[in-house]
Design a protein around this motif. Structure first.
Motif, PDB file in Angstrom:
ATOM      1  N   GLU A 156      47.916  49.820  41.009  1.00 34.31           N
ATOM      2  CA  GLU A 156      47.613  49.755  38.641  1.00 34.31           C
ATOM      3  C   GLU A 156      46.995  48.193  38.960  1.00 34.31           C
ATOM      4  O   GLU A 156      46.603  48.134  38.220  1.00 34.31           O
ATOM      5  N   THR A 157      47.262  47.841  40.471  1.00 28.85           N
ATOM      6  CA  THR A 157      46.445  46.931  40.609  1.00 28.85           C
ATOM      7  C   THR A 157      44.708  46.753  40.317  1.00 28.85           C
ATOM      8  O   THR A 157      43.664  45.980  40.059  1.00 28.85           O
ATOM      9  N   LEU A 158      44.128  48.308  40.946  1.00 28.11           N
ATOM     10  CA  LEU A 158      42.599  48.806  41.029  1.00 28.11           C
ATOM     11  C   LEU A 158      42.544  48.484  39.569  1.00 28.11           C
ATOM     12  O   LEU A 158      41.601  48.778  38.951  1.00 28.11           O
ATOM     13  N   THR A 159      43.318  49.029  38.946  1.00 27.93           N
ATOM     14  CA  THR A 159      43.308  49.854  38.120  1.00 27.93           C
ATOM     15  C   THR A 159      42.953  48.795  36.337  1.00 27.93           C
ATOM     16  O   THR A 159      42.527  48.858  35.569  1.00 27.93           O
ATOM     17  N   SER A 160      44.406  47.796  36.674  1.00 21.70           N
ATOM     18  CA  SER A 160      44.144  46.998  35.645  1.00 21.70           C
ATOM     19  C   SER A 160      43.773  45.249  35.840  1.00 21.70           C
ATOM     20  O   SER A 160      43.846  44.821  35.089  1.00 21.70           O
ATOM     21  N   GLY A 161      43.183  45.499  37.195  1.00 22.96           N
ATOM     22  CA  GLY A 161      42.978  44.217  38.144  1.00 22.96           C
ATOM     23  C   GLY A 161      43.514  42.641  38.228  1.00 22.96           C
ATOM     24  O   GLY A 161      43.369  41.591  37.495  1.00 22.96           O
ATOM     25  N   SER A 216      48.503  38.571  61.057  1.00 28.46           N
ATOM     26  CA  SER A 216      49.198  39.247  59.994  1.00 28.46           C
ATOM     27  C   SER A 216      48.153  39.267  58.779  1.00 28.46           C
ATOM     28  O   SER A 216      47.215  38.912  58.601  1.00 28.46           O
ATOM     29  N   SER A 217      49.035  40.030  58.051  1.00 28.96           N
ATOM     30  CA  SER A 217      48.822  39.703  56.704  1.00 28.96           C
ATOM     31  C   SER A 217      48.094  38.672  55.951  1.00 28.96           C
ATOM     32  O   SER A 217      49.357  38.457  55.852  1.00 28.96           O
ATOM     33  N   ALA A 218      47.334  38.956  55.322  1.00 30.37           N
ATOM     34  CA  ALA A 218      47.236  37.914  53.986  1.00 30.37           C
ATOM     35  C   ALA A 218      46.757  38.331  52.806  1.00 30.37           C
ATOM     36  O   ALA A 218      46.301  39.438  52.364  1.00 30.37           O
ATOM     37  N   ALA A 219      47.864  37.263  51.559  1.00 31.25           N
ATOM     38  CA  ALA A 219      47.264  37.840  50.094  1.00 31.25           C
ATOM     39  C   ALA A 219      46.118  37.520  49.500  1.00 31.25           C
ATOM     40  O   ALA A 219      45.218  36.232  49.942  1.00 31.25           O
ATOM     41  N   ILE A 220      45.373  38.353  48.868  1.00 28.76           N
ATOM     42  CA  ILE A 220      44.274  37.669  47.997  1.00 28.76           C
ATOM     43  C   ILE A 220      44.235  38.142  46.725  1.00 28.76           C
ATOM     44  O   ILE A 220      45.610  39.478  46.379  1.00 28.76           O
ATOM     45  N   VAL A 221      43.433  37.897  45.745  1.00 23.38           N
ATOM     46  CA  VAL A 221      44.059  37.887  44.385  1.00 23.38           C
ATOM     47  C   VAL A 221      43.021  40.016  43.546  1.00 23.38           C
ATOM     48  O   VAL A 221      42.138  40.059  44.431  1.00 23.38           O
ATOM     49  N   ALA A 222      43.151  39.944  42.640  1.00 24.21           N
ATOM     50  CA  ALA A 222      42.942  40.966  43.137  1.00 24.21           C
ATOM     51  C   ALA A 222      41.539  41.262  42.753  1.00 24.21           C
ATOM     52  O   ALA A 222      40.497  41.997  42.469  1.00 24.21           O
ATOM     53  N   GLN A 223      40.646  39.815  42.082  1.00 23.77           N
ATOM     54  CA  GLN A 223      39.015  40.290  41.898  1.00 23.77           C
ATOM     55  C   GLN A 223      38.662  40.156  43.505  1.00 23.77           C
ATOM     56  O   GLN A 223      37.404  41.170  43.422  1.00 23.77           O
ATOM     57  N   ASP A 224      39.178  39.758  44.319  1.00 25.20           N
ATOM     58  CA  ASP A 224      39.097  39.960  45.449  1.00 25.20           C
ATOM     59  C   ASP A 224      38.933  41.370  46.094  1.00 25.20           C
ATOM     60  O   ASP A 224      38.227  41.939  46.880  1.00 25.20           O
TER      61      ASP A 224
END
Length: 401
Positions: free
Chosen positions: A230-235, A248-256
């Motif tokens: 959904e993030t890839l399709t909606s942005g 560990s993993s780190a959060a990044i915003v949809a634009q990145d």
């Protein structure tokens, strides 16, 4: 508790249960930090008598402190302070240790731990006015660390002369001032340090693109991003950027996320409504490359609670063993690091796939109940239903042996 910890250490039960050491066992059973667990083991070792193979008993290492502690005249915090002060006494002043121990214990009977700590530091200053020996002026081996002080990461390290020359030579063509695009003769406003930082990242980016870094645990080294479809399709929304070894993993915003999807070769792993990778793979003994990739996205690394080992250090473990009819499917596979893989095979810990993700069930003598590892996947909810509800005591570890 001190007596129990001492007996657990003496019997070597931590290793028998699959833990690294007694402190590792306490950290899990008592849900305390590593420093607290080590302090408790240290206290047990110094305040409890030892028993030799012949059956003879040896007095505690700190007999005066042990006697006061057994009487309840000093608190556990007093014990930690006095042990820390005595550990700071230089070896060449070891003959003063019994007197210093007796003096500190006498003060601990009437003073709070902070005051005892102050007296201990003053005593050390009087006994050793020259202070500790200065440390070596520089390290002897290359080192590099990334620390997350805020929204980014701070790099620290040290390189020997030859290594620094190699790195600077590789960075030289990537750190030259470059005017902004379309700016004509405008200057590059970045400082030398900023250009070096950008150049180091560009160097790593080019190595990843070339693909000459080899493999880790059978998988090519790559930058990974876990993102719902959904993030890839909606942005809109966010994804999790996978780190390499030691992070560990780190959060990044949809634009990145969308930018990385455009700039890099993307391996699509579709996530379901609950965030779990959909079924991939064939029914065979070893996990396929596609299944390993899906496991790395689902678990993020070692799935054992509290472990930070990255996925390239882990193995694909069958929840139900393949020899017992367990299929090589995602709903029967989990990623543990080699150490926690051995712990699962010891038999005390059970693992299952619940809601599409691994859930670990501890033995009855470990409190809290079932748990997940949120270090790699902080977006996952905690498991709800405990398997064990019986009271938990440290002596249950002894009983289970």
């Amino acid at each position: 508790m001190v007596a129990l910890v001492a007996e657990i250490a003496t019997r070597g039960l931590a290793g028998a249960k699959g833990f690294h050491d007694t402190a590792d066992l306490l950290r899990t059973v008592q849900n305390v930090g590593s420093s607290t667990a080590r302090a408790r083991v240290d206290a047990a070792r110094k305040l409890s008598p030892l028993f030799l193979i012949t059956g003879d008993q040896v007095d505690p290492e700190l007999p005066v402190l042990a006697e006061a502690f057994e009487q309840g005249a000093v608190t556990p915090e007093h014990v930690r302070v006095i042990i820390r002060v005595l550990a700071s006494l230089p070896p060449h002043l070891g003959e003063h240790r019994p007197v210093l121990e007796a003096d500190l214990v006498a003060h601990a009977r009437t003073l709070d731990p902070g005051a005892v700590d102050t007296l201990g530091r003053r005593a050390l200053a009087l006994l050793d006015p020259d202070g500790p020996r200065p440390r070596a002026p520089k390290p002897t081996r290359n080192r590099f660390t990334l620390r997350p002080p805020g929204t980014g990461f701070e790099a620290r390290g040290w390189l020997d002369t030859e290594s620094a020359a190699v790195l600077r030579s590789a960075l030289s063509p990537l750190t030259a001032p470059v005017p902004p695009e379309g700016a004509g003769q405008a200057r590059d406003e970045r400082s030398t340090a900023e250009r070096s930082g950008d150049g180091l990242v560009e160097l790593a980016r080019r190595l990843l693109a070339v693909g000459d870094l080899g493999v880790e645990n059978g998988q090519p080294v790559a930058l990974t991003v876990t993102v719902p479809l959904e993030t890839l399709t909606s942005g809109a929304g966010a994804g999790l950027l996978g780190f390499g070894a030691g992070g560990s993993s780190a959060a990044i915003v949809a634009q990145d996320v969308l930018r990385l999807a455009c700039d890099a070769r993307v391996v699509p792993i579709v996530l379901g409504a609950a965030g779990e990778p959909l079924f991939v793979g064939l029914e065979q003994r070893l996990a396929t490359r596609a299944q390993r990739r899906a496991l790395a996205q689902r678990d993020g690394g070692c799935a054992f609670p509290g472990c930070e080992a990255p996925p390239q250090w882990c193995v694909a473990h069958h929840v139900t063993h393949w020899a017992a009819g367990g299929p090589t499917d995602l709903d029967n596979l989990v990623l543990p690091c080699p150490h926690h893989h051995r712990m699962v095979h010891v038999g005390d810990w059970a693992v299952e796939i619940g809601g599409g993700f691994p859930v670990f069930h501890p033995p009855p003598w470990v409190p809290v109940g079932p748990r997940r590892n949120p270090l790699h996947r902080p977006d996952l909810p905690a498991p709800r239903t405990p398997r064990h509800s019986a009271p938990v005591l440290l002596d249950a570890v002894l009983a289970s042996s």
